[in-house]
Design a protein around this motif. Structure first.
Motif, PDB file in Angstrom:
ATOM      1  N   ALA A  91      -1.151 -62.310-140.829  1.00 20.43           N
ATOM      2  CA  ALA A  91      -0.654 -61.192-141.523  1.00 20.43           C
ATOM      3  C   ALA A  91       1.150 -61.134-142.014  1.00 20.43           C
ATOM      4  O   ALA A  91       1.765 -60.886-140.551  1.00 20.43           O
ATOM      5  CB  ALA A  91      -0.973 -60.037-141.383  1.00 20.43           C
ATOM      6  N   THR A  92       1.833 -61.154-142.560  1.00 18.86           N
ATOM      7  CA  THR A  92       3.146 -60.966-142.577  1.00 18.86           C
ATOM      8  C   THR A  92       3.739 -59.561-143.149  1.00 18.86           C
ATOM      9  O   THR A  92       2.759 -59.302-144.356  1.00 18.86           O
ATOM     10  CB  THR A  92       4.500 -62.138-142.815  1.00 18.86           C
ATOM     11  OG1 THR A  92       4.004 -61.857-144.363  1.00 18.86           O
ATOM     12  CG2 THR A  92       3.684 -63.560-142.273  1.00 18.86           C
ATOM     13  N   THR A  93       4.152 -59.063-142.818  1.00 21.54           N
ATOM     14  CA  THR A  93       4.707 -56.685-143.132  1.00 21.54           C
ATOM     15  C   THR A  93       6.306 -56.724-143.726  1.00 21.54           C
ATOM     16  O   THR A  93       7.039 -57.186-143.155  1.00 21.54           O
ATOM     17  CB  THR A  93       4.186 -56.119-142.261  1.00 21.54           C
ATOM     18  OG1 THR A  93       2.578 -56.409-141.437  1.00 21.54           O
ATOM     19  CG2 THR A  93       4.350 -54.498-143.339  1.00 21.54           C
ATOM     20  N   GLU A  94       6.371 -56.946-144.565  1.00 27.63           N
ATOM     21  CA  GLU A  94       8.015 -56.319-144.642  1.00 27.63           C
ATOM     22  C   GLU A  94       7.569 -54.609-145.491  1.00 27.63           C
ATOM     23  O   GLU A  94       7.263 -54.449-145.943  1.00 27.63           O
ATOM     24  CB  GLU A  94       8.114 -57.236-147.039  1.00 27.63           C
ATOM     25  CG  GLU A  94       9.554 -56.577-146.809  1.00 27.63           C
ATOM     26  CD  GLU A  94       9.906 -57.038-148.833  1.00 27.63           C
ATOM     27  OE1 GLU A  94      10.752 -56.763-148.816  1.00 27.63           O
ATOM     28  OE2 GLU A  94       8.712 -57.550-149.239  1.00 27.63           O
ATOM     29  N   ARG A  95       9.320 -54.229-144.737  1.00 28.26           N
ATOM     30  CA  ARG A  95       9.156 -53.118-144.536  1.00 28.26           C
ATOM     31  C   ARG A  95      10.322 -52.353-145.624  1.00 28.26           C
ATOM     32  O   ARG A  95      11.442 -53.580-145.106  1.00 28.26           O
ATOM     33  CB  ARG A  95       9.264 -52.369-143.397  1.00 28.26           C
ATOM     34  CG  ARG A  95       8.160 -52.301-142.402  1.00 28.26           C
ATOM     35  CD  ARG A  95       7.509 -51.701-140.706  1.00 28.26           C
ATOM     36  NE  ARG A  95       7.109 -51.540-140.690  1.00 28.26           N
ATOM     37  CZ  ARG A  95       6.444 -52.911-139.956  1.00 28.26           C
ATOM     38  NH1 ARG A  95       7.294 -54.337-140.448  1.00 28.26           N
ATOM     39  NH2 ARG A  95       5.209 -53.011-139.426  1.00 28.26           N
TER      40      ARG A  95
ATOM     41  N   GLY B 105       4.170 -63.362-137.457  1.00 27.84           N
ATOM     42  CA  GLY B 105       3.326 -62.543-138.213  1.00 27.84           C
ATOM     43  C   GLY B 105       2.244 -62.689-136.794  1.00 27.84           C
ATOM     44  O   GLY B 105       2.284 -62.862-136.599  1.00 27.84           O
ATOM     45  N   ASN B 106       0.684 -61.821-137.387  1.00 29.33           N
ATOM     46  CA  ASN B 106       0.247 -61.512-136.974  1.00 29.33           C
ATOM     47  C   ASN B 106      -1.251 -62.098-137.069  1.00 29.33           C
ATOM     48  O   ASN B 106      -1.479 -61.642-138.144  1.00 29.33           O
ATOM     49  CB  ASN B 106       0.263 -59.629-135.989  1.00 29.33           C
ATOM     50  CG  ASN B 106       0.983 -59.389-135.728  1.00 29.33           C
ATOM     51  OD1 ASN B 106       2.077 -59.838-135.900  1.00 29.33           O
ATOM     52  ND2 ASN B 106       0.944 -58.690-134.264  1.00 29.33           N
ATOM     53  N   VAL B 107      -2.059 -62.662-136.294  1.00 29.14           N
ATOM     54  CA  VAL B 107      -3.182 -63.064-136.497  1.00 29.14           C
ATOM     55  C   VAL B 107      -4.421 -62.176-136.916  1.00 29.14           C
ATOM     56  O   VAL B 107      -4.210 -61.077-136.462  1.00 29.14           O
ATOM     57  CB  VAL B 107      -3.977 -63.894-135.698  1.00 29.14           C
ATOM     58  CG1 VAL B 107      -5.230 -64.319-135.685  1.00 29.14           C
ATOM     59  CG2 VAL B 107      -2.753 -64.662-134.948  1.00 29.14           C
ATOM     60  N   GLY B 108      -4.681 -61.946-138.032  1.00 30.20           N
ATOM     61  CA  GLY B 108      -5.468 -60.972-138.647  1.00 30.20           C
ATOM     62  C   GLY B 108      -6.953 -61.395-138.180  1.00 30.20           C
ATOM     63  O   GLY B 108      -8.461 -60.809-138.206  1.00 30.20           O
TER      64      GLY B 108
END
Length: 162
Positions: free
Chosen positions: A39-43, A10-13
Motif C-alpha cells: 500500500a502506498t498512501t498519498e496525503r 509502502g507498507n505490506v498489506g
C-alpha cells in the motif's frame, strides 16, 4: 527507446505467499516466487483545506533471491522500498470471463523502518536476522572538528550551516 521502471515505498498489506515452481518442495534447484500487496498512501489537502488520503494497492511479485528475503523477513505491516517493472497479464476464468491484472515485478527490495517496527524481525531469533546486505548501514563516526574562535565577535559560535 522505452523505459518501464517503478519505485515504491509502502507498507505490506498481507504476509507473502511463497510458491516453488517445481511443486511444493523447497529443493535447491527450484525457482521460488513470493507474492504480496503493498500500500502506498498519498496525503493532500482538498479545495476546502481538508486533509485527504488516497491509498493505492500494488500487487508485488518477487522471484528467487528477492523471494527468499520476502519469505524470511517480510510480514504484514513491514515498510519496504521496491524497484521493479510493471507487467500486465490476462487469463480467462472457467466461466469464460477475461480478467486482467497489473503487477510490479521486483528487481530490488529493501527493508525500511526500524527493526522493532518489522514484525518478521521481532519474531526471528538473532541467528536468523537479515544478512548484512539487507540491513541499513550504521552511520559513520566522524571526529567533531572545532574551529578556533577569533577575538572578533561574529555572532553565535556554533558551526551550523543555517
Amino acid at each position: 527507446m522505452s523505459l518501464n521502471k517503478v519505485m515504491l515505498i509502502g507498507n505490506v498489506g498481507k504476509d507473502p505467499e511463497v510458491r516453488y515452481l517445481d511443486g511444493n518442495n523447497a529443493g535447491s534447484g527450484s525457482a521460488k516466487v513470493a507474492q504480496f500487496t503493498l500500500a502506498t498512501t498519498e496525503r493532500f489537502r482538498d479545495r476546502n483545506g481538508e486533509l485527504r488520503e488516497n491509498t493505492e494497492w500494488h500487487n508485488i511479485v518477487a522471484w528467487r533471491n528477492s523471494a527468499d528475503v520476502a519469505e524470511k523477513f517480510v510480514r504484514k505491516g513491514t515498510q519496504l522500498y521496491i524497484e521493479g517493472k510493471l507487467r500486465t497479464r490476462s487469463w480467462t476464468d472457467q466461466g469464460g470471463q477475461k480478467h486482467y491484472t497489473t503487477e510490479v515485478i521486483v528487481d530490488s527490495l529493501q527493508l525500511l523502518g526500524k527493526k522493532s517496527d518489522n514484525p518478521a524481525a521481532a519474531a526471528q531469533p538473532a541467528s536468523q536476522q537479515p544478512a548484512q546486505s539487507f540491513q541499513r548501514p550504521a552511520p559513520e563516526q566522524r571526529p567533531v572538528q572545532t574551529a578556533q574562535v577569533a577575538d572578533v565577535d561574529e555572532g553565535p559560535t556554533d558551526d551550523l550551516p543555517f
